[in-house]
Every structure is written in structure tokens, then in C-alpha cells.
Motif scaffolding. Structure first.
Motif, PDB file in Angstrom:
ATOM      1  N   LYS A   8       1.598   2.307  -3.579  1.00 15.53           N
ATOM      2  CA  LYS A   8       2.599   2.359  -2.493  1.00 15.53           C
ATOM      3  C   LYS A   8       1.983   2.932  -1.222  1.00 15.53           C
ATOM      4  O   LYS A   8       2.190   2.411  -0.132  1.00 15.53           O
ATOM      5  N   SER A  11      -0.352   0.366   0.292  1.00 12.26           N
ATOM      6  CA  SER A  11       0.298  -0.753   0.972  1.00 12.26           C
ATOM      7  C   SER A  11       0.997  -0.281   2.241  1.00 12.26           C
ATOM      8  O   SER A  11       1.032  -0.995   3.243  1.00 12.26           O
ATOM      9  N   PHE A  12       1.499   0.936   2.213  1.00  7.82           N
ATOM     10  CA  PHE A  12       2.112   1.474   3.428  1.00  7.82           C
ATOM     11  C   PHE A  12       1.054   1.646   4.524  1.00  7.82           C
ATOM     12  O   PHE A  12       1.246   1.239   5.674  1.00  7.82           O
TER      13      PHE A  12
END
Ligand code: HEC
Length: 96
Positions: A8, A11-12
């Protein structure tokens, strides 16, 4: 658990990076294609600048610039200039 949260975060981070690059490219593009970018300036720069002609020829309005470019003694040199270019010059020179 630990694995998913790092995905996460990655990808952020990727999203943020791409977003920033996109913003920078857009700003750069709009800056470069702004006031300083129109055909008149390809020929009129340095000692032949439009600013200089406006002073020398005492051009005081958009109308005077238009008729000098279109019907003046140098009209022949401006056959390739479009109405749009003249309008951009008017804005660039801030003529009323
Ligand atoms: C292909 C090159 C070229 C382009 C493009 C061009 N000019 Fe010129 N312009 C010239 C030349 C060459 C002269 C004559 C310079 C001299 O008198 O020594 C001139 C002269 C002028 C003069 C003086 C006219 C006079 O009667 O003395 C004005 C005003 C002018 N240009 C405005 C513009 C504007 C506004 C644009 C854009 C719409 C433009 N020019 C685009 C080459 C160009």
C-alpha cells in the motif's frame, strides 16, 4: 499483514510521484506556451524586438499595430502572420 501494508505504501508513493511529475509537466507546458510563445517573436527579438518597434513607430493601439503589420510598408514581410499571431502580439504588448 506486514506485506500488504508495504505494498500500500509503495503504491501510494508511486501514485504521488506520478501525480507530481504530471503536475510539473503541465505547469511547464503552460508556462512555455504562454505570452512569450508566438510567431512574431521568432523574427522579432533582440534589437528588432516588438517593444522597440512600438516605441519607435509610436504605436498606441491594437488597431495601429494591426494596420501597420497588414497595410504598412513592411506588410510584405508579414504575409505569413495570422490574425491569431497579431492578437497575441497585442496582448503581449498590452496595447489597448
Ligand atoms: C518572417 C519574419 C517576421 C515575422 C514572423 C514577423 N515579422 Fe514583423 N518584421 C519583420 C521584418 C524583417 C521587419 C522589418 C524590419 C526593419 O524594418 O528593419 C518587420 C517589421 C515589423 C514592424 C515595423 C513595421 C514598419 O512599418 O516599420 C512591426 C510593427 C512588426 N514587424 C510587427 C510584427 C508582428 C506584430 C508580428 C506577428 C503578427 C510580426 N511582425 C511577425 C519580420 C517578421
Amino acid at each position: 499483514m506486514k506485506k500488504t501494508s508495504s505494498i500500500k505504501i509503495y503504491s501510494f508513493a508511486l501514485f504521488v510521484t506520478l501525480f507530481l511529475i504530471g503536475t510539473i509537466l503541465t505547469l511547464k507546458h503552460s508556462y512555455e506556451t504562454s505570452a512569450e510563445d508566438f510567431k512574431c517573436l521568432k523574427c522579432h527579438k533582440g534589437k528588432d524586438s516588438l517593444e522597440k518597434y512600438v516605441q519607435e513607430k509610436k504605436i498606441k493601439s491594437a488597431e495601429e499595430l494591426r494596420s501597420l503589420v497588414r497595410k504598412g510598408p513592411k506588410a510584405g514581410l508579414h504575409l505569413t502572420s495570422t490574425e491569431e499571431d497579431i492578437e497575441k502580439a497585442v496582448k503581449y504588448l498590452k496595447l489597448p
